[in-house]
Motif scaffolding. Structure first.
Motif, PDB file in Angstrom:
ATOM      1  N   SER A  73       0.845  -1.199   0.000  1.00 33.99           N
ATOM      2  CA  SER A  73       0.000   0.000   0.000  1.00 33.99           C
ATOM      3  C   SER A  73       0.874   1.241   0.000  1.00 33.99           C
ATOM      4  N   MET A  74       0.300   2.351  -0.425  1.00 32.37           N
ATOM      5  CA  MET A  74       1.001   3.628  -0.464  1.00 32.37           C
ATOM      6  C   MET A  74       0.009   4.745  -0.211  1.00 32.37           C
ATOM      7  N   VAL A  75       0.369   5.663   0.664  1.00 32.71           N
ATOM      8  CA  VAL A  75      -0.381   6.899   0.892  1.00 32.71           C
ATOM      9  C   VAL A  75       0.605   8.043   0.741  1.00 32.71           C
ATOM     10  N   PHE A  76       0.261   9.065  -0.051  1.00 32.12           N
ATOM     11  CA  PHE A  76       1.217  10.149  -0.286  1.00 32.12           C
ATOM     12  C   PHE A  76       0.524  11.502  -0.325  1.00 32.12           C
ATOM     13  N   TYR A  77       1.351  12.532  -0.148  1.00 38.46           N
ATOM     14  CA  TYR A  77       0.922  13.932  -0.302  1.00 38.46           C
ATOM     15  C   TYR A  77       2.042  14.679  -1.011  1.00 38.46           C
ATOM     16  N   TYR A  78       1.670  15.601  -1.913  1.00 39.75           N
ATOM     17  CA  TYR A  78       2.678  16.440  -2.560  1.00 39.75           C
ATOM     18  C   TYR A  78       2.165  17.866  -2.672  1.00 39.75           C
ATOM     19  N   LYS A  79       3.106  18.818  -2.790  1.00 42.30           N
ATOM     20  CA  LYS A  79       2.749  20.217  -2.990  1.00 42.30           C
ATOM     21  C   LYS A  79       3.845  20.908  -3.778  1.00 42.30           C
ATOM     22  N   ASN A  80       3.464  21.564  -4.870  1.00 45.46           N
ATOM     23  CA  ASN A  80       4.376  22.403  -5.640  1.00 45.46           C
ATOM     24  C   ASN A  80       4.265  23.843  -5.168  1.00 45.46           C
ATOM     25  N   ILE A  81       5.391  24.522  -5.045  1.00 44.83           N
ATOM     26  CA  ILE A  81       5.416  25.927  -4.640  1.00 44.83           C
ATOM     27  C   ILE A  81       6.177  26.703  -5.700  1.00 44.83           C
ATOM     28  N   GLY A  82       5.582  27.761  -6.220  1.00 48.34           N
ATOM     29  CA  GLY A  82       6.243  28.557  -7.235  1.00 48.34           C
ATOM     30  C   GLY A  82       5.799  28.185  -8.639  1.00 48.34           C
ATOM     31  N   PRO A  83       6.434  28.764  -9.647  1.00 47.21           N
ATOM     32  CA  PRO A  83       5.932  28.687 -11.017  1.00 47.21           C
ATOM     33  C   PRO A  83       6.287  27.410 -11.779  1.00 47.21           C
ATOM     34  N   GLN A  84       7.041  26.460 -11.176  1.00 47.33           N
ATOM     35  CA  GLN A  84       7.464  25.275 -11.909  1.00 47.33           C
ATOM     36  C   GLN A  84       6.533  24.093 -11.651  1.00 47.33           C
ATOM     37  N   ALA A  85       6.276  23.325 -12.709  1.00 42.48           N
ATOM     38  CA  ALA A  85       5.421  22.140 -12.603  1.00 42.48           C
ATOM     39  C   ALA A  85       6.281  20.930 -12.258  1.00 42.48           C
ATOM     40  N   TRP A  86       6.701  20.831 -11.020  1.00 42.03           N
ATOM     41  CA  TRP A  86       7.526  19.704 -10.600  1.00 42.03           C
ATOM     42  C   TRP A  86       6.781  18.389 -10.828  1.00 42.03           C
ATOM     43  N   TYR A  87       5.556  18.332 -10.362  1.00 42.31           N
ATOM     44  CA  TYR A  87       4.683  17.173 -10.575  1.00 42.31           C
ATOM     45  C   TYR A  87       3.303  17.714 -10.913  1.00 42.31           C
ATOM     46  N   LEU A  88       2.793  17.342 -12.076  1.00 40.56           N
ATOM     47  CA  LEU A  88       1.524  17.871 -12.597  1.00 40.56           C
ATOM     48  C   LEU A  88       1.633  19.383 -12.725  1.00 40.56           C
ATOM     49  N   ASN A  89       0.707  20.157 -12.151  1.00 38.95           N
ATOM     50  CA  ASN A  89       0.670  21.598 -12.411  1.00 38.95           C
ATOM     51  C   ASN A  89       1.506  22.390 -11.414  1.00 38.95           C
ATOM     52  N   ALA A  90       2.023  23.539 -11.868  1.00 41.49           N
ATOM     53  CA  ALA A  90       2.650  24.476 -10.951  1.00 41.49           C
ATOM     54  C   ALA A  90       1.646  24.884  -9.881  1.00 41.49           C
ATOM     55  N   ASN A  91       2.106  24.992  -8.634  1.00 44.53           N
ATOM     56  CA  ASN A  91       1.292  25.398  -7.482  1.00 44.53           C
ATOM     57  C   ASN A  91       0.187  24.401  -7.132  1.00 44.53           C
ATOM     58  N   LEU A 103      -6.718  15.944  -6.178  1.00 41.44           N
ATOM     59  CA  LEU A 103      -6.013  17.217  -6.204  1.00 41.44           C
ATOM     60  C   LEU A 103      -6.688  18.187  -5.250  1.00 41.44           C
ATOM     61  N   THR A 104      -5.989  18.583  -4.202  1.00 43.78           N
ATOM     62  CA  THR A 104      -6.533  19.564  -3.272  1.00 43.78           C
ATOM     63  C   THR A 104      -6.439  20.978  -3.832  1.00 43.78           C
ATOM     64  N   ASP A 105      -5.519  21.171  -4.790  1.00 44.82           N
ATOM     65  CA  ASP A 105      -5.370  22.457  -5.472  1.00 44.82           C
ATOM     66  C   ASP A 105      -4.968  22.178  -6.911  1.00 44.82           C
ATOM     67  N   LEU A 106      -5.749  22.678  -7.875  1.00 44.82           N
ATOM     68  CA  LEU A 106      -5.426  22.458  -9.284  1.00 44.82           C
ATOM     69  C   LEU A 106      -4.200  23.228  -9.728  1.00 44.82           C
ATOM     70  N   GLY A 107      -3.821  24.258  -8.974  1.00 38.93           N
ATOM     71  CA  GLY A 107      -2.641  25.031  -9.312  1.00 38.93           C
ATOM     72  C   GLY A 107      -2.866  25.957 -10.491  1.00 38.93           C
ATOM     73  N   THR A 108      -1.773  26.267 -11.191  1.00 44.51           N
ATOM     74  CA  THR A 108      -1.816  27.155 -12.355  1.00 44.51           C
ATOM     75  C   THR A 108      -1.306  26.388 -13.556  1.00 44.51           C
ATOM     76  N   PRO A 109      -2.167  25.625 -14.196  1.00 49.28           N
ATOM     77  CA  PRO A 109      -1.727  24.715 -15.261  1.00 49.28           C
ATOM     78  C   PRO A 109      -1.397  25.427 -16.561  1.00 49.28           C
ATOM     79  N   ALA A 110      -0.450  24.822 -17.294  1.00 50.99           N
ATOM     80  CA  ALA A 110      -0.197  25.261 -18.661  1.00 50.99           C
ATOM     81  C   ALA A 110      -1.205  24.621 -19.608  1.00 50.99           C
ATOM     82  N   VAL A 111      -1.591  23.388 -19.300  1.00 50.27           N
ATOM     83  CA  VAL A 111      -2.573  22.649 -20.087  1.00 50.27           C
ATOM     84  C   VAL A 111      -3.497  21.949 -19.123  1.00 50.27           C
ATOM     85  N   GLY A 112      -4.832  22.161 -19.209  1.00 51.10           N
ATOM     86  CA  GLY A 112      -5.815  21.435 -18.431  1.00 51.10           C
ATOM     87  C   GLY A 112      -5.441  21.164 -16.995  1.00 51.10           C
ATOM     88  N   GLY A 113      -6.031  21.862 -16.059  1.00 47.92           N
ATOM     89  CA  GLY A 113      -5.614  21.744 -14.670  1.00 47.92           C
ATOM     90  C   GLY A 113      -6.017  20.471 -13.994  1.00 47.92           C
TER      91      GLY A 113
END
Length: 398
Positions: A320-338, A366-376
């Motif tokens: 099993s796996m449970v995870f959380y992630y968060k991007n901060i700033g303008p780069q899309a590290w994983y999925l959308n920026a922010n 997704l708890t926050d869609l962020g600022t996507p370049a393509v489809g959030g």
């Protein structure tokens, strides 16, 4: 990002380092068969291992404005084809790992294994090791990364779907790697070209303390000490490193934050009987650099708990796996920026001899869609926050 760089993960630093640092190695999800041993004349005894697997998948969330794009919602792909040959005895040793492969993530269209991941094509690792003592060795060549817990070979992981933490880690790189063990403490230091860029400006470290056979604490880090410019190639890409941004269903290149980033993380492996539990935290960031178009500080935080339970001496196990992630700033590290989100996956596995079957059902929210370049988000409107993925895999190992 693994689809972008078309890579997965690693063990530690090859057979010789694994022998010295067994407590720092991933606890395999299944009881895998021992490597095959061959006498190779003047080369001595060689260990040969590997395997092949493929998977069927079904995913929700594809659509015209989805981060996944208007792609298939079901299909089948080949995932890993691996052959590893190691010489792990004597003062001169070597490792050759040929592995066309690809990773599987939430929010990323599943893709087939790729034979052009690295500058060396399908060669995942190729290095020579000098081991003058049982506690110290130095390796030169294309060496494994020391970032993170998850393995690049999916049947060595508790889950089929890889985590966002694994997504932002680097993979094998060309360089020099030294390992030393002193009692319960072990350390590995690597200097190389980070993301297979050919620019040698990256240090990596892994330090592990084994309290006993059931408890081990590991710290890892990466520092970029130079400048990796915009004309650099990464992981066999035919495009320069900074050509593309995330689209969710394929890339050919990187943004500059990855290749000019620093990373710090830690994980703890706890085993009690047939249960293995691994919590992990990780932070990666890139400083502003106007020459690279990085005008603001940007970072990614990830945390996860991975578990694996072996049902006695039966061929069954449950990961099993449970995870959380968060991007901060303008780069899309994983999925959308922010963007930010959490996910869960459950993976039953069965192995008998050299044949295995595994399945996984997982959810990303997704708890926050962020600022996507393509489809959030997901779906035709790109506003859905949930994606469900189901995977059924089968393969052979030796």
């Amino acid at each position: 990002m693994r689809t972008k760089r078309l890579i997965d993960r690693k063990l530690l630093a090859g057979a010789s380092v694994l022998a010295l640092m067994a407590f720092a190695s991933p606890a395999f999800a299944m009881n895998l068969p021992s490597p095959q041993k061959f006498e190779a004349g003047p080369l001595g005894t060689l260990d040969v291992s590997g395997g092949f697997d493929g998977f069927f998948y079904g995913i929700s969330g594809a659509g015209t404005s989805s981060i996944l794009g208007n792609q298939k919602s079901a299909g089948a792909e080949a995932r890993v084809l691996e052959l590893t040959v190691t010489k792990s005895s004597g003062p001169i040793q070597f490792t050759l790992d040929v592995k066309p492969d690809d990773s599987l993530y939430f929010g990323v269209q599943p893709q087939a294994m790729n034979a052009h991941t690295f500058s060396l094509g399908p060669v995942y690792a190729a290095y020579v090791t000098w081991a003058p003592t049982a506690n110290f060795n130095i390796s030169v060549g294309q060496v494994y990364s020391t970032e993170g817990w998850e393995s690049s070979t999916d049947w060595k992981n508790a889950n089929l779907i890889d985590s966002p933490l694994y997504y932002v880690e680097n993979s094998s790189s060309r360089g020099v790697q030294a390992s030393y063990t002193y009692g319960k403490l072990s350390a590995t230091l690597t200097f190389g070209d980070g993301f297979d860029t050919g620019v040698f400006n990256t240090f990596q470290e892994l330090v592990t303390y084994s309290f006993d056979s059931n408890n081990a604490l590991s710290f890892y880090g990466t520092q970029n000490v130079g400048f990796t410019g915009p004309n650099t190639h990464a992981y066999g890409s035919t495009s320069t490193a900074y050509a593309n941004s995330f689209t969710g269903y394929g890339y050919s290149a990187y943004n500059p934050a990855y290749e000019n980033s620093d990373m710090y993380g830690a994980y703890y492996s706890y085993t009690h009987g047939n249960l293995n539990v691994v919590p992990e935290v990780q932070y990666v960031y890139s400083k502003p650099n106007s020459r690279l178009g990085l005008n603001k500080f940007t970072s990614n935080f990830g945390a996860e708990v991975i578990t694996n339970y072996q049902f006695g001496k039966s061929p069954w196990s449950l990961g099993s796996m449970v995870f959380y992630y968060k991007n901060i700033g303008p780069q899309a590290w994983y999925l959308n920026a922010n963007s930010s989100g959490f996910g869960i996956g459950v993976t039953p596995s069965w192995i008998k001899g050299h044949f295995f079957v595994r399945g996984e059902v997982g959810l990303l929210h997704l708890t926050d869609l962020g600022t996507p370049a393509v489809g959030g988000g997901f779906g035709n409107s790109g506003t859905d926050r949930n994606q469900v993925m189901g995977v059924l895999a089968a393969g052979i190992v030796f």
